[in-house]
Motif scaffolding. Sequence first.
Motif: not given
Length: 279
Positions: A219-246
């Motif tokens: 389940t975590l991998t799917g959230i990570i992928a979705a966050f990278m697809g939506q938010f990584a253009s802003q800040d890829s590290k923040a997108a990954l961290d936010a997926a894990l936190y969520t």
Amino acid sequence: MKNLTSEILTVINKRPVDSFKGNYGHIVTVGGTKQYGGAILMSTSAAVHAGAGLVTCATAPENLTALHAVVPEAMFVDFTDEKTVNSVLAGADAIVIGPGLGTDQTSLSIIRNVFANVKPEQYLIIDGSAITLLSQEKELQDNLPDAHIIFTPHEMEWQRLSGIKIADQSEENNRQKQEKLGATVVLKKHHTEIYSPRQETTRLPIGGPYMSTGGMGDTLTGIIAAFMGQFASQDSKAALDAALYTHSAIADQLSKNAYVVLPTDIIDQLQRFMKENSK
């Protein structure tokens, strides 16, 4: 090592009125033999519920009916049909490979094909069986594709991949292996640690034993992928961290009224949680 806080969720933006599904990432999930189809179904479902604009699941044909029943928003391709898989991969923003993939010769052929067709600008999340295959096939590990690679091992998988025994998995030792791999490593454990290239190591101070059930990492991998697809253009590290936190924050909320939190419980709460935390 810096602890993540809820401030990381500011990367979750409110969606502009003038937008469409193509603005929110195309995710491809690869895995799920007929014995382990649930793993890729959870990864795929998590990507859909976490807001990915398009999701395609490359899996065994035996999983097609279940896929359409559980997550009709996702598209399907047979993961042994290389021509079709490669066509889908070409348009992906983020690719998940490994959940329920297995470790036989067919699995090895699938991972070789994905590695041969991934592009430098894409995010490649490597999990589960794919990590085990890399541990067994030194040639694959030594020739990782040119892409933004994110490994998501638990401690035993990290031991196999890195050669570092669990007792010796210190920040210094983990960082040395991560740098050798040239990839981001999300080491799943109590207080998950995130080792990103040229970035400070971060740690997840939330989550607990109520998350110890099969499918949680898928389940975590799917959230990570979705966050990278939506938010990584802003800040890829923040997108990954936010997926894990969520992922863990939802589990913490659910654990107040549940002895064990199921991966599908987390998936069901993703839309609400992201709405409440969008800025």
